[in-house]
Scaffold this motif. Sequence first.
Motif, PDB file in Angstrom:
ATOM      1  N   ARG A 153      -9.510  51.703  62.466  1.00  0.00           N
ATOM      2  CA  ARG A 153     -10.904  51.260  62.380  1.00  0.00           C
ATOM      3  C   ARG A 153     -10.983  50.085  61.418  1.00  0.00           C
ATOM      4  N   ASN A 154     -11.936  49.195  61.646  1.00  0.00           N
ATOM      5  CA  ASN A 154     -12.132  48.090  60.721  1.00  0.00           C
ATOM      6  C   ASN A 154     -12.376  48.638  59.320  1.00  0.00           C
ATOM      7  N   ARG A 155     -11.711  48.064  58.324  1.00  0.00           N
ATOM      8  CA  ARG A 155     -11.923  48.549  56.971  1.00  0.00           C
ATOM      9  C   ARG A 155     -11.642  47.452  55.949  1.00  0.00           C
ATOM     10  N   ARG A 156     -11.993  47.740  54.701  1.00  0.00           N
ATOM     11  CA  ARG A 156     -11.826  46.808  53.599  1.00  0.00           C
ATOM     12  C   ARG A 156     -11.035  47.482  52.482  1.00  0.00           C
ATOM     13  N   LEU A 157     -10.084  46.761  51.914  1.00  0.00           N
ATOM     14  CA  LEU A 157      -9.379  47.209  50.723  1.00  0.00           C
ATOM     15  C   LEU A 157      -9.985  46.483  49.530  1.00  0.00           C
TER      16      LEU A 157
ATOM     17  N   HIS B 294       0.576  50.703  60.650  1.00  0.00           N
ATOM     18  CA  HIS B 294       0.219  49.606  61.537  1.00  0.00           C
ATOM     19  C   HIS B 294      -1.280  49.347  61.477  1.00  0.00           C
ATOM     20  N   VAL B 295      -1.649  48.070  61.387  1.00  0.00           N
ATOM     21  CA  VAL B 295      -3.030  47.669  61.652  1.00  0.00           C
ATOM     22  C   VAL B 295      -3.090  47.439  63.156  1.00  0.00           C
ATOM     23  N   LYS B 296      -3.808  48.295  63.862  1.00  0.00           N
ATOM     24  CA  LYS B 296      -3.710  48.345  65.323  1.00  0.00           C
ATOM     25  C   LYS B 296      -4.462  47.201  66.010  1.00  0.00           C
TER      26      LYS B 296
ATOM     27  N   ARG C 237      -9.705  44.798  62.424  1.00  0.00           N
ATOM     28  CA  ARG C 237      -9.760  43.797  61.368  1.00  0.00           C
ATOM     29  C   ARG C 237      -9.635  44.479  60.007  1.00  0.00           C
ATOM     30  N   LEU C 238      -8.667  44.011  59.234  1.00  0.00           N
ATOM     31  CA  LEU C 238      -8.494  44.500  57.862  1.00  0.00           C
ATOM     32  C   LEU C 238      -8.893  43.386  56.902  1.00  0.00           C
ATOM     33  N   VAL C 239      -9.871  43.674  56.048  1.00  0.00           N
ATOM     34  CA  VAL C 239     -10.306  42.734  55.013  1.00  0.00           C
ATOM     35  C   VAL C 239      -9.702  43.192  53.689  1.00  0.00           C
ATOM     36  N   ILE C 240      -9.048  42.279  52.987  1.00  0.00           N
ATOM     37  CA  ILE C 240      -8.444  42.589  51.700  1.00  0.00           C
ATOM     38  C   ILE C 240      -9.109  41.719  50.648  1.00  0.00           C
TER      39      ILE C 240
ATOM     40  N   SER D 285      -4.199  42.261  66.122  1.00  0.00           N
ATOM     41  CA  SER D 285      -4.907  42.677  64.905  1.00  0.00           C
ATOM     42  C   SER D 285      -5.394  41.445  64.146  1.00  0.00           C
ATOM     43  N   ALA D 286      -6.192  41.695  63.084  1.00  0.00           N
ATOM     44  CA  ALA D 286      -6.754  40.583  62.315  1.00  0.00           C
ATOM     45  C   ALA D 286      -6.682  40.887  60.822  1.00  0.00           C
ATOM     46  N   LEU D 287      -6.383  39.871  60.038  1.00  0.00           N
ATOM     47  CA  LEU D 287      -6.391  39.939  58.581  1.00  0.00           C
ATOM     48  C   LEU D 287      -7.366  38.897  58.055  1.00  0.00           C
ATOM     49  N   ARG D 288      -8.189  39.321  57.083  1.00  0.00           N
ATOM     50  CA  ARG D 288      -9.071  38.402  56.369  1.00  0.00           C
ATOM     51  C   ARG D 288      -8.881  38.644  54.870  1.00  0.00           C
ATOM     52  N   ALA D 289      -8.435  37.627  54.153  1.00  0.00           N
ATOM     53  CA  ALA D 289      -8.146  37.819  52.734  1.00  0.00           C
ATOM     54  C   ALA D 289      -8.171  36.485  52.008  1.00  0.00           C
ATOM     55  N   LYS D 290      -8.249  36.573  50.681  1.00  0.00           N
ATOM     56  CA  LYS D 290      -8.034  35.409  49.827  1.00  0.00           C
ATOM     57  C   LYS D 290      -6.630  35.531  49.234  1.00  0.00           C
TER      58      LYS D 290
END
Length: 298
Positions: free
Chosen positions: A15-19, A32-34, A38-41, A70-75
């Motif tokens: 599921r989409n989530r944020r760390l 695995h990020v399936k 979308r994983l936001v860090i 899959s998708a990654l969003r981070a700084k």
Amino acid sequence: MKNLPVEIIKANITRNRRLTAKKQYVISSEVHVKKGIRLVIDDGVTILIQNGKKERLKLKRAAFIFDQGSALRAKKFQIKACDQNNKPIKYPDNGGLWFIGNYRSAGKDTVKVKANRRLSASSFKAECITTHYLGRFDPLKETTRTKVVQDDIDGISVLGVGPTEWQISEIQSFYSADDGFDLTNSHILLEKIKIQTPTEDGINLSSSYLEILQSLTVNVAKTSTKDRDIFDFETDDGPSILALHSKCKLSLQGVFGDQINLSSSDMPKPNTKDNNEGKYKFKGTLKRAAMIYSIDKD
């Protein structure tokens, strides 16, 4: 490191989530990020990957894998190795960090991807990812089980990722168990990359195209172990090319690499003969673009 609450991640992220930077995260399995997730860090997050054998896993080690689609969003965030008590450790014995795309079919170390234009592309966006002590060494004694994973595991692996899927600006890889940064059948662009003291090669390209805009730093410390190079290019499915843009700052130290071609008016000519162990060193800013490549020789 701040005394933050620890969250163990042992199941796939479905599921989409944020760390958040209010926690410290521990990857204790092959996570695995399936596809479609979308994983936001958040900025400043630290993720730990547990060391140690985990026989039931495909890679035999805990690993952090962004699947195709899959998708990654981070700084900026960092990933480090840790022991079984979730304490950071200066020793690599884990499955590393993986990015898998939908640009070309690719595979290594039991991880495979098949490109399919009917499926969604991956999407990886970050300002900077820093890793410490990722990957695993070759087993001291090969057995039927260890041979399932054909080789030691690199710190950061990129499989089948194309230019529209990759928007990660900077990579820093410190003290990996094998290669610091490994591309297989991929084409990506980085603004900056720094590889410090990998156990084997600095940058490994397998039929891949890597562009670097601003800076390239690779330090492969000379040891008694042979065949440890700044660059290692393979051409099983086509040529491997590293393109350095003009005004790119370079700091290179180590053995340049075997059977590799250099086209540059600024960099000194390296020794690239088979089994060469001569030291290569260059520090400076390119006045003109340069290319390091191999068309048909590994």
